[in-house]
Write an enzyme that holds these catalytic residues in place. Structure first.
Site, PDB file in Angstrom:
ATOM      1  N   HIS A 121      28.919 -67.044  34.067  1.00 33.40           N
ATOM      2  CA  HIS A 121      28.946 -68.634  33.916  1.00 33.40           C
ATOM      3  C   HIS A 121      28.353 -68.910  32.615  1.00 33.40           C
ATOM      4  CE1 HIS A 121      24.343 -68.600  34.490  1.00 33.40           C
ATOM      5  NE2 HIS A 121      24.502 -67.800  35.226  1.00 33.40           N
ATOM      6  N   ASP A 122      28.936 -69.974  31.924  1.00 37.69           N
ATOM      7  CA  ASP A 122      28.633 -70.494  30.882  1.00 37.69           C
ATOM      8  C   ASP A 122      28.841 -69.580  29.622  1.00 37.69           C
ATOM      9  OD1 ASP A 122      27.377 -73.141  31.988  1.00 37.69           O
ATOM     10  OD2 ASP A 122      26.304 -71.844  33.096  1.00 37.69           O
ATOM     11  N   GLY A 139      25.073 -64.549  32.175  1.00 36.90           N
ATOM     12  CA  GLY A 139      25.169 -65.826  31.912  1.00 36.90           C
ATOM     13  C   GLY A 139      24.855 -66.437  30.460  1.00 36.90           C
TER      14      GLY A 139
END
Length: 262
Positions: A121-122, A139
């Site tokens: 994520h991200d 992440g």
């Protein structure tokens, strides 16, 4: 017209461009957009709020757009954005972003992403990168353009790796890696700068000399990071051909948050 195999499941809300191919038993969710000319192999799942550009090649058994592996995630409509002309090999997993960051996981253009790569994520992945088999991004990782990660390399969450950097096989990257540098090992160590990669990308002798000088100031001079950064900033005056490279390095050093690999 999109070419959809009879066994594939494409949700009514999905938007497919011309000449998109969806292979056998693949699933495409309601909030997915896939650009012209992209092909999706068999047994893939593309879900979530995912946008994929044109002329990508996505091979079998990939999972793109699944929810982030973050216990704080509470179902927010975060996104995954993939650019154009990427090759994404077997068993890759790319997750959407989180509300604690910008809410978007991004992969740029012309990347070569090999089997079993995980992009958490991200993450923000630039253009023209190569991620070898089993490379794993935690992440919030940022990869600059032309970064190469060797097989089985793990990148700790929140780490930034600058453009043109190279991480060797099975590296444990737990600090920020400045542009142009070559690192490997566990614990991580800087082994030099990526001179061969720069030559292949058309860097001339003056630009390579400037990168060599930046490497020397950071790693061979015995100077503190702040002293090295000040002298690197001054290189633009004496080496104007490398102004863009010096600016890339100084900007990176000013934004490093986990301490740089030294």
């Amino acid at each position: 017209m999109a070419q959809i195999h009879p066994t594939a499941i494409v949700a009514p809300g999905a938007r497919l461009g011309e000449n998109v191919g969806i292979g056998p038993y693949s699933i495409v969710g309601d909030h997915v957009t896939i650009g012209e000319g992209t092909t999706v192999g068999p047994h893939c799942v593309i879900e979530g709020h995912t946008t994929i550009g044109r002329d990508n090649r996505i091979l079998q058994f990939c999972s793109l757009g699944a929810m982030p592996q973050d216990k704080k995630y509470a179902g927010e409509p975060t996104r995954l954005e993939i650019g154009d002309r990427n090759t994404i090999r077997e068993f890759c997993t790319f997750n959407t972003g989180t509300a604690q960051d910008v809410g978007v996981t991004r992969v740029g253009d012309d990347n070569w992403i090999m089997a079993y790569v995980h992009i958490a994520h991200d993450c923000q992945v630039g253009n023209q990168t190569i991620l070898a088999n089993n490379a794993t991004l935690g992440g919030h990782v940022h990869l600059g353009d032309w970064v190469i990660l060797g097989g089985l390399t793990g990148v700790h969450q929140f780490v930034k790796i600058g453009a043109h950097a190279f991480a060797g096989f099975a590296s444990a990257v737990n600090q920020d890696v400045p542009p142009f540098m070559m690192v490997d090992g566990n614990p991580l160590a800087v082994r030099g700068f990526n001179v061969e990669g720069l030559r292949r990308r058309g860097f001339g002798p003056q630009r390579i000399a400037a990168v060599k000088q930046m490497h020397r100031l950071l790693y061979r001079s015995g100077k503190t990071l702040e002293q090295a950064r000040t002298e690197i900033e001054a290189l633009s005056a004496s080496m104007p051909e490398a102004e863009i490279d010096v600016a890339l390095m100084t900007e990176f050093l000013s934004q490093a948050t986990r301490g740089i690999a030294r």
